[in-house]
Design a protein around this motif. Structure first.
Motif, PDB file in Angstrom:
ATOM      1  N   CYS A  20       0.846  -1.188   0.000  1.00 34.05           N
ATOM      2  CA  CYS A  20       0.000   0.000   0.000  1.00 34.05           C
ATOM      3  C   CYS A  20       0.881   1.238   0.000  1.00 34.05           C
ATOM      4  CB  CYS A  20      -0.910  -0.013   1.227  1.00 34.05           C
ATOM      5  SG  CYS A  20      -1.876   1.487   1.383  1.00 34.05           S
TER       6      CYS A  20
ATOM      7  N   ARG B 197      -0.081  -4.922   2.876  1.00 35.99           N
ATOM      8  CA  ARG B 197      -1.378  -5.069   3.535  1.00 35.99           C
ATOM      9  C   ARG B 197      -2.190  -6.144   2.832  1.00 35.99           C
ATOM     10  NH1 ARG B 197      -0.688  -2.647   8.304  1.00 35.99           N
ATOM     11  NH2 ARG B 197      -0.776  -0.395   8.243  1.00 35.99           N
TER      12      ARG B 197
ATOM     13  N   LYS C 178      -8.359  -3.175  -2.654  1.00 33.80           N
ATOM     14  CA  LYS C 178      -8.202  -2.069  -1.729  1.00 33.80           C
ATOM     15  C   LYS C 178      -7.417  -2.519  -0.517  1.00 33.80           C
ATOM     16  CE  LYS C 178     -12.738  -0.242  -2.793  1.00 33.80           C
ATOM     17  NZ  LYS C 178     -14.087  -0.251  -2.212  1.00 33.80           N
ATOM     18  N   CYS C 179      -6.689  -1.596   0.029  1.00 35.16           N
ATOM     19  CA  CYS C 179      -5.982  -1.854   1.274  1.00 35.16           C
ATOM     20  C   CYS C 179      -7.005  -2.126   2.371  1.00 35.16           C
ATOM     21  CB  CYS C 179      -5.126  -0.640   1.609  1.00 35.16           C
ATOM     22  SG  CYS C 179      -4.399  -0.720   3.247  1.00 35.16           S
TER      23      CYS C 179
ATOM     24  N   VAL D 232      -4.836  -0.670  -4.142  1.00 36.72           N
ATOM     25  CA  VAL D 232      -3.565  -1.358  -4.239  1.00 36.72           C
ATOM     26  C   VAL D 232      -3.571  -2.243  -5.475  1.00 36.72           C
ATOM     27  CG1 VAL D 232      -2.988  -1.311  -1.784  1.00 36.72           C
ATOM     28  CG2 VAL D 232      -4.351  -3.184  -2.688  1.00 36.72           C
TER      29      VAL D 232
ATOM     30  N   CYS E  62      -7.187   2.488   0.513  1.00 38.34           N
ATOM     31  CA  CYS E  62      -6.493   2.991  -0.653  1.00 38.34           C
ATOM     32  C   CYS E  62      -6.406   1.878  -1.703  1.00 38.34           C
ATOM     33  CB  CYS E  62      -5.088   3.412  -0.207  1.00 38.34           C
ATOM     34  SG  CYS E  62      -4.306   4.587  -1.266  1.00 38.34           S
TER      35      CYS E  62
END
Ligand SMILES: [Zn+2]
Length: 54
Positions: free
Chosen positions: A11, A18, A38-39, A46, A44
């Motif tokens: 991430c 993550r 997503k993280c 990824v 966020c």
């Protein structure tokens, strides 16, 4: 047996690896696969190249 594969990706925001939430396999080039998701911590986006799939 439920087939839910776990992926980890780096991430950019957390600056560490993550777990990937809602992982989605995409073929970015012929025979080359990546995981988009997503993280799990900050949400966020990824992205990780997972290589060739058989
Ligand atoms: Zn994050």
């Amino acid at each position: 047996m439920a087939e839910e594969k776990k992926y980890t990706a780096r991430c950019m925001r957390c600056k560490t690896n993550r777990d990937v939430k809602d992982p989605e396999l995409v073929e970015i080039r012929k025979g080359v696969w990546a995981v988009k998701g997503k993280c799990a911590v900050c949400g966020c986006k990824v992205y990780k190249i997972v290589g060739k799939k058989k």
